[in-house]
Design an enzyme around this catalytic site. Structure first.
Site, PDB file in Angstrom:
ATOM      1  N   ARG A  39       0.849  -1.204   0.000  1.00 24.61           N
ATOM      2  CA  ARG A  39       0.000   0.000   0.000  1.00 24.61           C
ATOM      3  C   ARG A  39       0.879   1.246   0.000  1.00 24.61           C
ATOM      4  NH1 ARG A  39      -1.794   1.738   4.565  1.00 24.61           N
ATOM      5  NH2 ARG A  39      -2.359  -0.302   5.401  1.00 24.61           N
TER       6      ARG A  39
ATOM      7  N   TYR B  21     -16.987  17.523 -14.645  1.00 26.62           N
ATOM      8  CA  TYR B  21     -17.425  16.126 -14.576  1.00 26.62           C
ATOM      9  C   TYR B  21     -18.402  15.929 -13.396  1.00 26.62           C
ATOM     10  CZ  TYR B  21     -17.229  11.169 -13.493  1.00 26.62           C
ATOM     11  OH  TYR B  21     -17.571   9.886 -13.181  1.00 26.62           O
TER      12      TYR B  21
ATOM     13  N   ASP C 257      -7.834  19.823 -13.446  1.00 25.34           N
ATOM     14  CA  ASP C 257      -8.168  18.508 -14.014  1.00 25.34           C
ATOM     15  C   ASP C 257      -7.823  18.576 -15.501  1.00 25.34           C
ATOM     16  OD1 ASP C 257      -9.392  16.314 -15.196  1.00 25.34           O
ATOM     17  OD2 ASP C 257     -11.096  16.301 -13.819  1.00 25.34           O
TER      18      ASP C 257
ATOM     19  N   LYS D 152      -8.730   7.513 -18.844  1.00 21.37           N
ATOM     20  CA  LYS D 152      -9.089   8.048 -20.151  1.00 21.37           C
ATOM     21  C   LYS D 152      -7.888   7.978 -21.100  1.00 21.37           C
ATOM     22  CE  LYS D 152     -12.990   8.594 -18.153  1.00 21.37           C
ATOM     23  NZ  LYS D 152     -12.945   9.169 -16.874  1.00 21.37           N
TER      24      LYS D 152
END
Ligand SMILES: Cc1ncc(COP(=O)(O)O)c(C=O)c1O
Length: 379
Positions: free
Chosen positions: A46, A98, A170, A195
């Site tokens: 992690r 978004y 973003d 994306k």
């Protein structure tokens, strides 16, 4: 390094144990120590993973940043940025962005006492008007999803700096091939790597890039403490995607331009939203901060009702009706019922997102075939 070289070589070092040219997928949860605290820099997956480390190095390089951090999704990356804040802090955010980002802000973080003020950031004066001493973060998406609004990153970065606030951009739609917000004064760049960075519709992932060591350390602490880390296989896929980003983006831009002009000339199409049109309200800013205009766009039919829009979206054969974007294959989407359904209707309409709006992610197939597909679907 020029972009083509950078995208191919970013983060790619031969594997130290074998010389493997491709970074291996270190599918492990932990690392054996020779004595307590005696290890090779990796304690628990992690906190550290060599495949993720290679990707994070690449992420930094492609955005011209010093540091990169990978997250299990784009919204997990956004979540980490907002967790830098405290109750009472204010965020100025774009009114058009978004839907999942809006949902995270309004449905999750408002409950924790963080205040979000939504303005049309495409006019920097609107941001200036609401900045207070409590403003700790400005959140901008440019171009926006789905209306392709453009915000002047340099202007907003100057306002943020003056107010002592951070600016996070973003950059999912533009990608590091077309736009580098850190070079324009942003403090953090965020990507839905799902994306264009991944580019093949086979992974969910997010990224943050930054220059400031303190911001990096605080975000790394959140990544490790909250645990939204991507698995090594997914890191490998995004690393591989980045290698062809420049080649894919050139084709997305070329095809996007052809499709945008086709739509604009069609007698049954009303508005076309694409930031490469010279009469786009912020075309000059887009031209200044982006090297090309990308393959994302949206449009409305002259016969603007849900039934007609649904019929059109259900009639394409090459454009797949699906959420998401940025893959090599073309996609068609209905924001008001799919990607932006979490925004209340009156908010959506107020910000120009019509019920019948249709979004396209133009892929890298043959542009002529894509245009023919749209022509037959429009009817
Ligand atoms: C512009 C933008 N930002 C963030 C996200 C969220 O990313 P993810 O779906 O990887 O969590 C998306 C997803 O569609 C997006 O389009």
């Amino acid at each position: 390094m020029k972009p083509a070289t950078k995208f191919i070589h970013a983060g790619a070092e031969p594997d130290p144990s074998t010389g493997a040219i491709m970074v291996p997928i270190y599918q492990t949860s932990t690392y054996v120590q020779s004595a307590p605290g005696q290890h090779k820099g990796y304690e628990y997956a992690r906190s550290q993973n060599p495949t993720r480390k290679a990707l994070e190095d690449a992420l930094a390089i492609i955005e011209n940043g010093k540091f990169g951090l990978a997250f299990s999704s784009g919204v997990a990356a956004t979540d980490a940025v907002i967790k830098l804040l405290n109750p009472g802090d204010e965020v100025i955010a774009a009114s058009d962005m978004y839907g999942g980002t809006y949902r995270l802000f309004s449905k999750v973080f408002e409950r924790f006492g963080i205040k979000f003020i939504y303005v049309d950031t495409s006019n920097a004066e609107n941001v200036k008007a609401v900045i207070t001493t409590n403003t700790k973060l400005i959140w901008v998406e440019t171009p926006t999803n789905p209306l392709m609004n453009i915000t002047d990153i340099t202007a907003i970065a100057a306002l943020a700096k003056k107010a002592g606030a951070m600016l996070c951009v973003d950059n999912t739609f533009a990608t590091p091939f077309l736009q580098n917000p850190l070079d324009l004064g942003a403090d953090i760049v965020m990507h839905s790597s799902t994306k264009y960075l991944g580019g093949h519709s086979d992974v969910i992932q997010g990224a943050l890039m930054m220059n400031d060591q303190d911001i990096r350390d605080r975000l790394y602490f959140l990544q490790k403490s909250c645990g939204a880390v991507p698995g090594p296989m997914d890191c490998f896929l995004v690393l591989r995607g980045i290698k062809t980003l420049h080649v894919r983006m050139k084709q997305h831009c070329e095809n996007g331009k052809a499709v945008a002009y086709f739509l604009r000339s069609h007698s049954k199409i009303d508005k076309v939203y694409w930031c490469g049109f010279e009469d786009h309200p912020n075309y000059e800013i887009a031209k200044k901060q982006m090297s090309d205009f990308g393959g994302m766009m949206s449009f409305t039919l002259k016969d603007d009702n849900m039934e007609a829009a649904i019929k059109m979206m259900s009639s394409t054969k090459l454009f797949s009706l699906a959420e998401s974007l940025g893959g090599v294959e073309s996609m068609i989407n209905h924001p008001s019922s799919m990607t932006h359904a979490s925004i209340p209707r009156e908010e959506r309409i107020k910000n120009g997102l019509a019920d019948g709006l249709i979004r396209l992610s133009v892929g890298i197939e043959d542009a002529g075939d894509l245009i023919e597909d749209l022509r037959q679907a429009i009817g």
